[in-house]
Enzyme design. Structure first.
Site, short mmCIF file in Angstrom:
data_model
loop_
_atom_site.label_atom_id
_atom_site.label_comp_id
_atom_site.label_asym_id
_atom_site.label_seq_id
_atom_site.Cartn_x
_atom_site.Cartn_y
_atom_site.Cartn_z
N CYS A 1 -1.65 15.59 5.90
CA CYS A 1 -0.95 15.40 7.30
C CYS A 1 -1.45 13.95 7.52
CB CYS A 1 -1.69 16.61 8.21
SG CYS A 1 -0.99 15.90 9.89
N ILE A 2 -0.41 13.07 7.86
CA ILE A 2 -0.72 11.81 8.03
C ILE A 2 -1.40 11.48 9.57
CG2 ILE A 2 1.66 11.32 8.88
CD1 ILE A 2 1.33 8.50 7.66
#
Length: 130
Positions: A77-78
């Site tokens: 997840c960025i």
């Protein structure tokens, strides 16, 4: 059967190791993993800079080897990664940072990837969390 696996816990937590062992068992039993998704503290599993004590299992390395060996779709997840200082080369350049710790085979992407994985898999299995 298609599994999507989400890892929310840091590498030093037992649930992270259980996630890896579960993923290994899934493939050993002839099932498939459509996506691994690392979220919250689980993003540290993708760090190439984490140093593990010599008498402990190096889970970031173990995850890297597992993902590479089986050519799995492994998404970090960025937003959670950036918040925790885990950047790939593109994000390090974008934010003018000196280094990066997320490298191939990991892909930084949004939470929508977890939603897509949950929709396409037969089962979504989550490890760790609040």
């Amino acid at each position: 059967m298609q599994f999507a696996i989400a890892v929310f816990s840091a590498p030093e937590q037992a649930s992270n190791r259980r996630a890896l062992r579960f993923a290994e068992a899934v493939l050993a039993e002839g099932h498939a993993i459509s996506r691994l998704f690392f979220y919250q503290a689980g993003v540290h599993s993708a760090s190439s800079q984490q140093v593990t004590a010599q008498d402990e299992l190096d889970l970031p390395r173990a995850w890297h080897e597992f993902v590479t060996q089986h050519q799995l779709d492994a998404v970090v997840c960025i937003a959670a990664a950036l918040r925790r200082g885990q950047l790939n080369q593109a994000e390090a350049e974008r934010y003018n940072r000196d280094g990066y710790s997320v490298q191939t085979p990991w892909e930084l992407s949004g939470l929508g990837q977890l939603h897509d994985a949950a929709q396409s898999a037969d089962r979504l299995i989550c490890f760790g969390g609040p």
